[in-house]
Structures are given as structure tokens and as C-alpha cells.
Design an enzyme around this catalytic site. Structure first.
Site, PDB file in Angstrom:
ATOM      1  N   CYS A   2       0.843  -1.175   0.000  1.00  0.00           N
ATOM      2  CA  CYS A   2       0.000   0.000   0.000  1.00  0.00           C
ATOM      3  C   CYS A   2       0.885   1.234   0.000  1.00  0.00           C
ATOM      4  O   CYS A   2       1.902   1.279   0.676  1.00  0.00           O
ATOM      5  CB  CYS A   2      -0.955   0.082   1.197  1.00  0.00           C
ATOM      6  SG  CYS A   2      -2.030  -1.335   1.345  1.00  0.00           S
ATOM      7  N   ARG A  29       3.334  -0.127  -5.020  1.00  0.00           N
ATOM      8  CA  ARG A  29       3.109  -0.686  -3.691  1.00  0.00           C
ATOM      9  C   ARG A  29       1.730  -1.342  -3.572  1.00  0.00           C
ATOM     10  O   ARG A  29       1.415  -1.963  -2.555  1.00  0.00           O
ATOM     11  CB  ARG A  29       3.233   0.407  -2.630  1.00  0.00           C
ATOM     12  CG  ARG A  29       4.577   1.104  -2.637  1.00  0.00           C
ATOM     13  CD  ARG A  29       4.648   2.114  -1.524  1.00  0.00           C
ATOM     14  NE  ARG A  29       4.665   1.452  -0.243  1.00  0.00           N
ATOM     15  CZ  ARG A  29       5.755   1.097   0.413  1.00  0.00           C
ATOM     16  NH1 ARG A  29       6.926   1.361  -0.096  1.00  0.00           N
ATOM     17  NH2 ARG A  29       5.687   0.488   1.559  1.00  0.00           N
ATOM     18  N   TRP A  68      -3.316  -2.419  -1.656  1.00  0.00           N
ATOM     19  CA  TRP A  68      -3.161  -3.834  -1.984  1.00  0.00           C
ATOM     20  C   TRP A  68      -3.951  -4.562  -0.903  1.00  0.00           C
ATOM     21  O   TRP A  68      -3.577  -4.544   0.270  1.00  0.00           O
ATOM     22  CB  TRP A  68      -1.689  -4.237  -1.954  1.00  0.00           C
ATOM     23  CG  TRP A  68      -1.450  -5.659  -2.373  1.00  0.00           C
ATOM     24  CD1 TRP A  68      -1.306  -6.117  -3.642  1.00  0.00           C
ATOM     25  CD2 TRP A  68      -1.317  -6.797  -1.515  1.00  0.00           C
ATOM     26  NE1 TRP A  68      -1.099  -7.481  -3.632  1.00  0.00           N
ATOM     27  CE2 TRP A  68      -1.097  -7.923  -2.350  1.00  0.00           C
ATOM     28  CE3 TRP A  68      -1.364  -6.987  -0.140  1.00  0.00           C
ATOM     29  CZ2 TRP A  68      -0.919  -9.209  -1.839  1.00  0.00           C
ATOM     30  CZ3 TRP A  68      -1.187  -8.273   0.376  1.00  0.00           C
ATOM     31  CH2 TRP A  68      -0.970  -9.365  -0.491  1.00  0.00           C
ATOM     32  N   ASN A  92      -1.147   1.581   6.396  1.00  0.00           N
ATOM     33  CA  ASN A  92      -0.369   0.574   5.681  1.00  0.00           C
ATOM     34  C   ASN A  92       0.116  -0.424   6.718  1.00  0.00           C
ATOM     35  O   ASN A  92       0.693  -0.019   7.731  1.00  0.00           O
ATOM     36  CB  ASN A  92       0.825   1.266   4.976  1.00  0.00           C
ATOM     37  CG  ASN A  92       1.765   0.271   4.336  1.00  0.00           C
ATOM     38  OD1 ASN A  92       1.389  -0.862   4.055  1.00  0.00           O
ATOM     39  ND2 ASN A  92       2.995   0.695   4.108  1.00  0.00           N
ATOM     40  N   GLY A  93      -0.121  -1.710   6.484  1.00  0.00           N
ATOM     41  CA  GLY A  93       0.322  -2.712   7.452  1.00  0.00           C
ATOM     42  C   GLY A  93      -0.834  -3.615   7.835  1.00  0.00           C
ATOM     43  O   GLY A  93      -1.864  -3.634   7.155  1.00  0.00           O
ATOM     44  N   GLU A 465      13.169 -19.951 -10.000  1.00  0.00           N
ATOM     45  CA  GLU A 465      12.953 -18.548 -10.379  1.00  0.00           C
ATOM     46  C   GLU A 465      12.204 -18.444 -11.715  1.00  0.00           C
ATOM     47  O   GLU A 465      11.314 -17.614 -11.882  1.00  0.00           O
ATOM     48  CB  GLU A 465      14.310 -17.819 -10.443  1.00  0.00           C
ATOM     49  CG  GLU A 465      14.331 -16.485 -11.177  1.00  0.00           C
ATOM     50  CD  GLU A 465      13.296 -15.477 -10.705  1.00  0.00           C
ATOM     51  OE1 GLU A 465      12.690 -15.678  -9.640  1.00  0.00           O
ATOM     52  OE2 GLU A 465      13.065 -14.493 -11.426  1.00  0.00           O
ATOM     53  N   LYS A 469       8.710 -16.434 -12.524  1.00  0.00           N
ATOM     54  CA  LYS A 469       8.597 -15.399 -13.566  1.00  0.00           C
ATOM     55  C   LYS A 469       7.453 -15.719 -14.520  1.00  0.00           C
ATOM     56  O   LYS A 469       6.639 -14.873 -14.843  1.00  0.00           O
ATOM     57  CB  LYS A 469       9.931 -15.300 -14.304  1.00  0.00           C
ATOM     58  CG  LYS A 469      10.316 -13.986 -14.794  1.00  0.00           C
ATOM     59  CD  LYS A 469      10.992 -13.057 -13.782  1.00  0.00           C
ATOM     60  CE  LYS A 469      10.295 -12.893 -12.481  1.00  0.00           C
ATOM     61  NZ  LYS A 469      11.083 -12.455 -11.373  1.00  0.00           N
ATOM     62  N   GLU A 472       3.904 -15.455 -12.621  1.00  0.00           N
ATOM     63  CA  GLU A 472       3.392 -14.174 -12.127  1.00  0.00           C
ATOM     64  C   GLU A 472       2.950 -13.237 -13.242  1.00  0.00           C
ATOM     65  O   GLU A 472       2.069 -12.425 -13.038  1.00  0.00           O
ATOM     66  CB  GLU A 472       4.384 -13.477 -11.193  1.00  0.00           C
ATOM     67  CG  GLU A 472       5.626 -12.950 -11.853  1.00  0.00           C
ATOM     68  CD  GLU A 472       6.573 -12.274 -10.862  1.00  0.00           C
ATOM     69  OE1 GLU A 472       6.117 -11.636  -9.917  1.00  0.00           O
ATOM     70  OE2 GLU A 472       7.795 -12.393 -11.076  1.00  0.00           O
ATOM     71  N   HIS A 488      11.413 -38.730  -9.183  1.00  0.00           N
ATOM     72  CA  HIS A 488      10.924 -39.150  -7.866  1.00  0.00           C
ATOM     73  C   HIS A 488       9.452 -38.779  -7.652  1.00  0.00           C
ATOM     74  O   HIS A 488       8.983 -38.777  -6.517  1.00  0.00           O
ATOM     75  CB  HIS A 488      11.803 -38.533  -6.771  1.00  0.00           C
ATOM     76  CG  HIS A 488      13.211 -39.036  -6.805  1.00  0.00           C
ATOM     77  ND1 HIS A 488      13.548 -40.332  -6.465  1.00  0.00           N
ATOM     78  CD2 HIS A 488      14.363 -38.436  -7.182  1.00  0.00           C
ATOM     79  CE1 HIS A 488      14.852 -40.511  -6.614  1.00  0.00           C
ATOM     80  NE2 HIS A 488      15.379 -39.360  -7.054  1.00  0.00           N
ATOM     81  N   LYS A 578       4.701  -4.456  -5.895  1.00  0.00           N
ATOM     82  CA  LYS A 578       6.160  -4.486  -6.013  1.00  0.00           C
ATOM     83  C   LYS A 578       6.839  -4.565  -4.654  1.00  0.00           C
ATOM     84  O   LYS A 578       7.868  -5.199  -4.499  1.00  0.00           O
ATOM     85  CB  LYS A 578       6.590  -3.218  -6.767  1.00  0.00           C
ATOM     86  CG  LYS A 578       8.073  -3.109  -7.039  1.00  0.00           C
ATOM     87  CD  LYS A 578       8.471  -4.024  -8.168  1.00  0.00           C
ATOM     88  CE  LYS A 578       9.953  -3.976  -8.482  1.00  0.00           C
ATOM     89  NZ  LYS A 578      10.368  -5.226  -9.156  1.00  0.00           N
TER      90      LYS A 578
HETATM   91  C1  F6R Z   1       8.954 -11.609  -8.294  1.00  0.00           C
HETATM   92  C2  F6R Z   1       9.333 -10.651  -7.277  1.00  0.00           C
HETATM   93  C3  F6R Z   1       9.069 -10.973  -5.860  1.00  0.00           C
HETATM   94  C4  F6R Z   1      10.102 -10.292  -4.949  1.00  0.00           C
HETATM   95  C5  F6R Z   1       9.737 -10.509  -3.479  1.00  0.00           C
HETATM   96  C6  F6R Z   1      10.763  -9.875  -2.561  1.00  0.00           C
HETATM   97  O1  F6R Z   1       9.374 -11.217  -9.559  1.00  0.00           O
HETATM   98  O2  F6R Z   1       9.828  -9.583  -7.588  1.00  0.00           O
HETATM   99  O3  F6R Z   1       9.034 -12.346  -5.636  1.00  0.00           O
HETATM  100  O4  F6R Z   1      11.356 -10.825  -5.209  1.00  0.00           O
HETATM  101  O5  F6R Z   1       8.493  -9.958  -3.226  1.00  0.00           O
HETATM  102  O6  F6R Z   1      10.855  -8.503  -2.753  1.00  0.00           O
HETATM  103  P1  F6R Z   1      12.150  -7.712  -2.391  1.00  0.00           P
HETATM  104  O7  F6R Z   1      13.265  -8.201  -3.256  1.00  0.00           O
HETATM  105  O8  F6R Z   1      11.803  -6.279  -2.649  1.00  0.00           O
HETATM  106  O9  F6R Z   1      12.444  -7.988  -0.935  1.00  0.00           O
END
Ligand code: F6R
Length: 583
Positions: A2, A29, A68, A92-93, A465, A469, A472, A488, A578
Site C-alpha cells: 500500500c 506498492r 493492496w 499501511n500494514g 525462479e 517469472k 506471475e 521421484h 512491487k
Molecule cells: C517476483 C518478485 C518478488 C520479490 C519478493 C521480494 O518477480 O519480484 O518475488 O522478489 O516480493 O521482494 P524484495 O526483493 O523487494 O524484498
């Protein structure tokens, strides 16, 4: 998560519109709904604030929020600000014990308009005001009743001041200068006000502030005692969010890796040596991170083991409480985070701090809470990452972690040479022809509903990873496995045409790929050389111990096209944000 932004001014009379503009810069956010309140108006909308042209009756004061959702669905009622009688607030929180307080207030006959925890805070403050009329002590008393991490920004009808308090979730004061000398800005992140000022005060945990125009007073949230704060000049320039010739930030940021890998490792020998000496000072290193940064950290576990002979314990930050008995003054807690604001990590670092552990971190935001709480911090200098899916920050994290592993083994120069080589190969690799080819591969996958990815050694975390990607941004189910693990159990899912991405071409991985191919899988190989087994080949440079970094690049491009070919917005995928500042 947020975004929170507020303005208190003597002479700016379009505070509402400016709060909307500032919130647009915090949309990363959270972007499911938003709202802004001035002294006389409140506008709340579902959807992204970037589309808003809202106008307000002239006012010098406004508070706003980009949401969010945590408690309650994405509705206008649940969006902030929340108002109860004289109290209007944004939050926020997470207010963890909100339900017991809400039930108590319901029994008193109070009614609620939303399903949120935040609205309960407005009621609690009003309850205190009914007793004492003193807003400062009302907020202090409510803070005592709340458990969880929060930042709140509060307006009280009839009062000129804005009241703010912080426990855990970030809150920064921007001190107006020049033509804005009579104005103060309050935000969960600096970009909201950077066009006005770069002079800031950080509100730390368990602190509050009362703001009226340029007059700002800070207090301890518990004792109420006054605190003096230094004005800090941040060196940031306002980074203009510019996609340039690209359609989305995600693909722009993928191509930024032509330069960002070099900046990631551009620290002096002294800076690296100081960091390594802190890393070596403890007795047990725990690396804590979330999501993609966690996968970069698992790659680092391999780097440190194989290059420096050091065992690093990598734990998703949200799982670290299960191992908290190992955190003591001998422990090194090493946080890896793009934003530097991730709540799960901050919670563990706070605990580590209390127990005297050494706190190390690498982040992309030098002014972030994680960077500031750390004893030693190195920036990854990837440049602003706007797209929700991390791309360039991920490879910058891995590059710096790989360099640190070499430094830990007194081979810093060898590491530098390796990474310089990688950076120049990546610079050659990322070109429009390569992008077009990967797009054509994405076209062949567009109708699939499952993708499996396998990798061995440091490519195992890259399989994990890659799955994040793809999922998401394209919403296609994807799952990564250690190459040797498929047989397995998961191999039961392979049938004719199941797409399997194989990272690497060492003989053992190829054997595992063969097992998949024998059961009908379509193999997409990611390697520096082609193999007869590959139905499609995504070429990468030969990169030695940096192969994990090279391998993730084509998958980033593939994910981007899997999203755009399905008509999705890869910069703001559904349900995500983000900066994840809730647990
Ligand atoms: C996926 C992505 C998230 C962040 C995760 C941690 O592409 O970006 O999985 O890696 O939310 O965020 P940070 O790196 O900001 O602590």
C-alpha cells in the site's frame, strides 16, 4: 504494501490533486483501489490510480492511499481513507488483533462500513478522543492496543495538523524547500515527493509526528517524549519513469541488463573487503529473502559453497521464525532484497538486532528500511525497477553475490574478470533478433496450461525462479524442480507435448531431460550449445560459474511474451505489488 501519501501546506491549495499525482508514483506498492481525503471531501475508487484525473475543492491538506487488499475484497468501501466521526485515516500494514477490538466496538453498538482492519483503528482513535480530546495521547493509546506492523496518517475534523505514527511499515517526511518551504510531505516512499524536495526525516519504529505546514514535531510513540531529528539530504534524482522505445517496463528492464550487471559489481575493493570481513566475523550465516530474491539467494548458497567453501543457510524470511533459536550475537543475518522494505525480512532483522546479531544486506534502494537497519550494506545499483516482476534486480543481486563468494575466497579479481566477461556477453546477447526468436518460442507455448523447468546445481534455483517469472506475469502454471528430482514423482505429470524447459546441458541434466522426452515432453533447452534432444534452443553465452545469471535472461523474455501474447499487462500483474510490506 500500500502506498501512503499526504501533504500539509500553508499555501498549496491543490493538495488533493498533488496527492493523487504522488500516489501514482507509489502505485507499485499496490494498485487495486485508491482514495484521497481533503478537509472537506473524500474520493475512493476501485482500479488503478494511474487512470485518475480526479479534481478537488481547493485545500491545503490531503491524505491518500493506493491499496493492496489484505482484509476485505477490492471494493470502494474497503479502500482507504477510512472515516469514523471526526477521524479520517490511511493505514499501511496489518492490525493483527483487530477482530477482538472490532467485536468489542460492535457490542458497544458501533457500526462499520468496511471489512478492513484499518477502519477499526479510526474507531479506536475516536473512542480515545471521546475520553480525552488529546489526539497525540489518543494515538499513543491506540498504538499500545494494536499488535502488528503499521504506519498510519490521520486527520481530525476541525484540526489543522496531520498526525502520523509508525511501527514497522515505512513512513518518511519530506521537508519542503524553495517554493514549497511552507509545505511538508508524508509518504511511504521517497518517489512520491521527490519532485518537491530531497530533504527528509525518517520516522523510525515506535515514533510519531505531528505536522502542520512546515512545522514538524517528532515524539516517541510510547513515552510521548519529544525527539530531535536530523534533516537528511538524499542524493536521489527523480528517476523519470520512461519506457523509452519499449511497450512495457518489464522488457525495458530486461534490456537494461546490458548495463546493470556492470553497475552491480562496481564497488571498490575496500567496500567489498569490509563487507566480507563482516560476513566472516560471525559463527553461522543465515541469508533471508523472499520470492525471487530468495531464489537468487539459493543460487548464492551454491556460489559460496563451491567457490569459497562456506555454508550459507538460506531461509525464506517468512520461515525464519522456525529457526529463530539460532539467532544470537554470533549470527550473521544477511538480507537480500530489491525494495529493502519487505516486511517478512524486516521482522527477522528487528529480532536479530535485539539479539545482537550482525546485520548485512544488499538492496536496490539505499534509503530503504533494510539498508538503514544494516551494520553493513551494499547497493546493487540496478536502477529503478518499476515492473512488478523482478528482472534486472535479480541478476544484479546474483552478480554481486557471486562476486562476494569470490572475495570470500580471496579471489576478488577472478570474480571481477568473470563478471566483466558475462556483462559483455549479455550486452551482445540482448538484441532484437534474440528477442524475436524467443517471442516465436512463446507463440508455440501460448495455449499450454503447465510448464515444467528443471536445472541442476546453481541452475536448480533458476528453475524455481523461472517458474515464478512465468507464473506471475502469464498466469500459466509453471513449476521448477531439481533436474534429478523429476523421476521421484513429478514425472507422472509428463505426457505428449508437455513443455519442459531444461536449464543446462551437462550430461546428467541431459539424461534427466531424456527421461522427460521419452515420455513425450517437448524440450526447450537453455544452454550455450545446442543438443539433439532440444526441440527448441534458447542460446546463452558460455558463462562458467555465472551460468545461473546467463540462464535466467531468456526465461525473462519468454515470460514477458507469454504475458503480452495473452493480452496481459506484465508490469502490473493481478493480485501483486512491487513492495510487500505486510507479513
Ligand atoms: C517476483 C518478485 C518478488 C520479490 C519478493 C521480494 O518477480 O519480484 O518475488 O522478489 O516480493 O521482494 P524484495 O526483493 O523487494 O524484498
Amino acid at each position: 504494501m500500500c502506498g501512503v501519501f499526504a501533504i500539509s501546506s500553508l499555501d498549496i491549495n491543490d493538495a488533493g490533486e498533488r496527492v493523487v499525482d504522488g500516489l501514482k508514483k507509489l502505485e507499485y506498492r499496490g494498485y487495486d483501489s485508491w482514495g484521497v481525503a481533503t478537509s472537506s471531501e473524500m474520493i475512493k475508487e476501485v482500479g488503478k490510480i494511474s487512470a485518475s484525473n480526479a479534481t478537488f475543492i481547493p485545500d491545503t491538506k490531503a491524505i491518500g492511499h493506493s491499496r493492496w487488499a489484505t482484509h476485505g475484497g477490492v471494493t470502494q468501501e474497503n479502500s482507504h481513507p477510512h472515516r469514523y466521526k471526526k477521524v479520517t485515516l490511511v493505514h499501511n500494514g496489518i492490525f493483527e488483533n483487530y477482530l477482538s477490538e472490532k467485536n468489542r466496538l460492535l457490542e458497544k453498538g458501533e457500526t462499520f462500513l468496511s471489512e478492513t482492519d484499518s477502519e477499526v483503528i479510526a474507531h479506536l482513535i475516536q473512542e480515545q478522543l471521546d475520553l480525552s480530546h488529546d489526539t497525540k495521547s489518543a494515538i499513543q493509546n491506540v498504538a499500545k492496543a494494536i499488535t502488528g506492523r503499521f504506519s498510519i496518517v490521520v486527520m481530525i475534523e476541525g484540526l489543522d495538523e496531520i498526525f502520523v505514527a509508525r511501527r514497522g511499515s515505512p513512513l518518511i517526511i519530506g521537508r519542503g524547500k524553495d517554493e514549497y518551504v511552507n509545505t511538508t510531505f508524508i509518504a511511504s516512499d521517497i518517489p512520491a515527493f521527490l519532485e518537491y524536495t530531497n530533504i527528509v526525516n525518517y520516522i523510525d519504529d515506535e515514533e510519531m509526528a505531528i505536522i502542520k505546514n512546515s512545522d514538524v514535531n517528532f515524539y516517541n510513540l510510547c513515552s510521548g517524549e519529544k525527539i530531535e531529528k536530523r534533516n537528511i539530504e538524499v542524493s536521489w534524482k527523480e528517476e523519470v519513469a520512461d519506457k523509452g522505445k519499449y511497450n512495457h517496463f518489464m522488457i525495458k528492464e530486461i534490456f537494461d541488463q546490458k548495463q546493470s550487471l556492470t553497475s552491480a559489481v562496481n564497488h571498490t575493493d575496500e567496500e567489498i573487503a569490509e563487507f566480507i570481513s563482516a560476513l566472516q566475523s560471525g559463527n553461522g550465516v543465515y541469508m533471508v529473502a523472499c520470492g525471487t530474491a530468495h531464489k537468487a539467494s539459493i543460487a548464492a548458497e551454491y556460489y559460496f559453497s563451491q567457490i569459497a567453501g562456506r555454508k550459507i543457510n538460506v531461509v525464506p524470511a517468512s520461515e525464519m521464525p522456525a529457526f529463530e533459536r539460532f539467532i544470537n550475537k554470533e549470527t550473521v543475518l544477511f538480507a537480500v532484497s530489491q525494495s529493502g522494505e519487505t516486511a517478512d525480512i524486516l521482522e527477522i532483522l528487528d529480532l536479530g538486532k535485539k539479539r545482537g546479531a550482525k546485520i548485512l544486506s544488499i538492496t536496490n534502494v539505499e534509503s530503504s528500511s533494510i539498508a538503514r537497519i544494516s551494520d553493513n550494506h551494499l547497493p546493487i545499483r540496478a536502477g529503478k525497477e518499476k515492473a512488478v516482476a523482478s528482472t534486472k534486480a535479480t541478476t544484479s543481486q546474483m552478480a554481486l553475490l557471486l562476486l562476494l563468494a569470490y572475495a570470500d575466497d580471496n579471489r576478488l579479481n577472478e570474480g571481477r574478470l568473470l563478471l566483466q566477461d558475462l556483462a559483455s556477453n549479455v550486452n551482445d546477447l540482448l538484441n532484437p533478433r534474440y528477442e524475436e526468436y524467443i517471442k516465436s518460442v512463446a507463440e508455440t507455448l501460448n495455449d499450454c496450461s503447465n510448464i515444467f523447468i528443471i536445472g541442476r546445481n546453481s541452475l536448480f534455483p533458476m528453475a524455481l525462479e523461472s517458474a515464478i517469472k512465468i507464473m506471475e506475469v502469464s498466469y500459466i502454471h509453471a513449476q521448477g524442480f531439481a533436474a534429478g528430482e523429476m523421476k521421484h514423482g513429478p514425472i507422472a505429470l509428463i505426457e505428449k507435448g508437455t513443455p519442459c524447459i531444461v536449464l543446462g546441458c551437462d550430461s546428467e541434466t541431459i539424461s534427466n531431460a531424456m527421461e522427460l522426452k521419452s515420455r513425450g515432453a517437448t524440450i526447450i533447452g537453455v544452454a550455450h550449445v545446442n543438443n539433439v534432444l532440444f526441440d527448441q534452443w534458447l542460446k546463452i553465452p558460455s558463462a562458467g560459474t555465472a551460468i545461473s545469471i546467463a540462464s535466467v535472461l531468456p526465461i525473462q523474455i519468454l515470460s514477458y511474451y507469454l504475458a503480452t501474447l495473452r493480452g496481459l499487462d506484465p508490469d502490473m500483474p493481478r493480485n501483486l505489488a512491487k513492495s510487500v510490506t505486510v507479513k
